[in-house]
Design an enzyme around this catalytic site. Structure first.
Site, PDB file in Angstrom:
ATOM      1  N   THR A  12       0.817  -1.216   0.000  1.00  0.00           N
ATOM      2  CA  THR A  12       0.000   0.000   0.000  1.00  0.00           C
ATOM      3  C   THR A  12       0.846   1.259   0.000  1.00  0.00           C
ATOM      4  OG1 THR A  12      -1.827  -1.133   1.120  1.00  0.00           O
ATOM      5  CG2 THR A  12      -1.763   1.261   1.292  1.00  0.00           C
ATOM      6  N   SER A  52       1.297  -7.567  -1.186  1.00  0.00           N
ATOM      7  CA  SER A  52       1.964  -8.618  -0.406  1.00  0.00           C
ATOM      8  C   SER A  52       1.152  -9.905  -0.332  1.00  0.00           C
ATOM      9  CB  SER A  52       2.303  -8.121   1.002  1.00  0.00           C
ATOM     10  OG  SER A  52       1.145  -7.928   1.783  1.00  0.00           O
ATOM     11  N   SER A  53      -0.129  -9.862  -0.719  1.00  0.00           N
ATOM     12  CA  SER A  53      -0.901 -11.105  -0.787  1.00  0.00           C
ATOM     13  C   SER A  53      -0.378 -12.029  -1.878  1.00  0.00           C
ATOM     14  CB  SER A  53      -2.379 -10.798  -1.033  1.00  0.00           C
ATOM     15  OG  SER A  53      -2.557 -10.164  -2.296  1.00  0.00           O
ATOM     16  N   THR A  84       1.086  -4.588   4.105  1.00  0.00           N
ATOM     17  CA  THR A  84       0.725  -4.978   5.468  1.00  0.00           C
ATOM     18  C   THR A  84       0.007  -6.320   5.545  1.00  0.00           C
ATOM     19  OG1 THR A  84      -1.324  -3.679   5.305  1.00  0.00           O
ATOM     20  CG2 THR A  84       0.607  -2.592   6.276  1.00  0.00           C
ATOM     21  N   ASP A  85      -0.531  -6.817   4.433  1.00  0.00           N
ATOM     22  CA  ASP A  85      -1.292  -8.069   4.490  1.00  0.00           C
ATOM     23  C   ASP A  85      -0.458  -9.231   5.005  1.00  0.00           C
ATOM     24  OD1 ASP A  85      -3.528  -6.804   3.573  1.00  0.00           O
ATOM     25  OD2 ASP A  85      -3.597  -7.815   1.628  1.00  0.00           O
TER      26      ASP A  85
END
Length: 315
Positions: A12, A52-53, A84-85
């Site tokens: 993000t 990051s997923s 942040t995921d």
């Protein structure tokens, strides 16, 4: 003047909204550090530009290799910008596999780069300050986010209006300068490769759940399964029987670890179902969320370390 390296991976912090309103990574590292006015010599390595997923364990290895390359090039500290995921997984894997003295600091953002009040610039500035601070030396991997310095072990993402991003053990603060107020656990297990680590899966427990998902994971080659259990570590009779089959009755036992779907809760065998899970062969992971219990098991199995001992020490 500290020599720092910023390794960007996307997330993000690097996103802006396209014409369709969808957030995608668009900002490179040079853009992220522009205007930060840091008293450091900063080099940028644009390693990835991913949500990051989409990251895999092989990407953890790529990030770790980039960190080592930065240190071979003379960096005094490294900052990694990350989505942040899955930041909690990457941070823990790096902490489990990095033994160096120079700090590695992960950060990110809850708001996109083009959002009003974007938190990315402040988080990155703070992370750079932590990486440059002599007090961070010998602490290994840290997370700097929302004005706090956090330990990777036990970290989990939360949704809060104050943009703190994560819950976990606070080691200090960055408002008004870096202040590290607590010592840090370094759960080092070895120089390991995530891409070749044994498969570990996570299975959710819910009312009426059975052992079908657990059986499928084991059939697919999982050496361990983390149960995202109920409450303080409970599950129904069908799940408990599945645990017994895989831990006690099979010719090739599988590690079954018990975490919980309750954020921040401690897991134990205080209730009947939790007691029965342990009797069936499961091991309780008292403090880690399922995401991090999986990472710890991957590293323990890759290091050929006794899983129960590793969990007792760091789980």
């Amino acid at each position: 003047m500290a020599r720092l390296t910023v390794i960007t991976t996307g997330g993000t912090i690097s996103t802006t909204a396209g014409p369709d309103g969808v957030l995608r990574p668009t900002h490179c590292g040079a853009t992220l550090i522009a205007g930060l006015d840091m008293d450091s010599d900063i080099e940028v390595v644009d390693l990835m530009a991913l949500d990051s997923s989409k990251l895999t364990p092989a990407d953890w290895d790529r990030i770790g290799a980039a960190v080592q390359e930065a240190f071979r090039g003379g960096a005094d500290g490294v900052v990694i910008t990350h989505g942040t995921d899955t930041l909690e997984e990457t941070a823990l894997w790096l902490d489990l596999t990095y033994a160096g003295s120079r700090p590695v600091v992960l950060t990110g953002a809850m708001l996109s780069a083009d959002a009003p009040g974007a938190d990315g610039p402040a988080n990155l500035r703070d992370a750079l300050a932590v990486a440059a601070d002599p007090a961070a030396r010998d602490l290994g991997v840290l997370v700097s986010f929302g004005g706090r310095v956090l330990q990777p072990l036990g970290l989990h993402k939360v949704a809060n209006p104050d943009l703190c991003g994560f819950a976990g053990e606070s080691l200090g603060f960055t408002s008004g300068g870096v202040r590290l107020t607590r010592t840090k656990t370094r759960p080092y297990l070895g120089d390991l490769g995530a891409a070749v680590a044994p498969r570990v899966d996570i299975v959710a427990v819910y009312p009426g759940s059975d052992a079908v998902a657990m059986d499928a994971c084991v059939a697919a080659g999982a050496r361990a399964v983390v149960l995202e259990a109920l409450g303080s570590g409970n599950a129904g009779a069908a799940v408990i029987e599945g645990v017994r089959r895989h831990c006690r009755d099979g010719s090739d036992p599988v590690v079954i670890a018990v975490s919980t779907r309750v954020a921040g809760a401690r897991v134990g065998a205080g209730y009947g179902p939790g007691h029965d899970l342990v009797e069936a062969g499961a091991v309780m992971v008292p403090r880690l969320p399922p995401s991090q219990a999986r990472v710890l098991l991957m590293a323990a199995l890759a290091a050929n370390s006794p899983v129960a001992d590793v969990i007792d020490r760091w789980g």
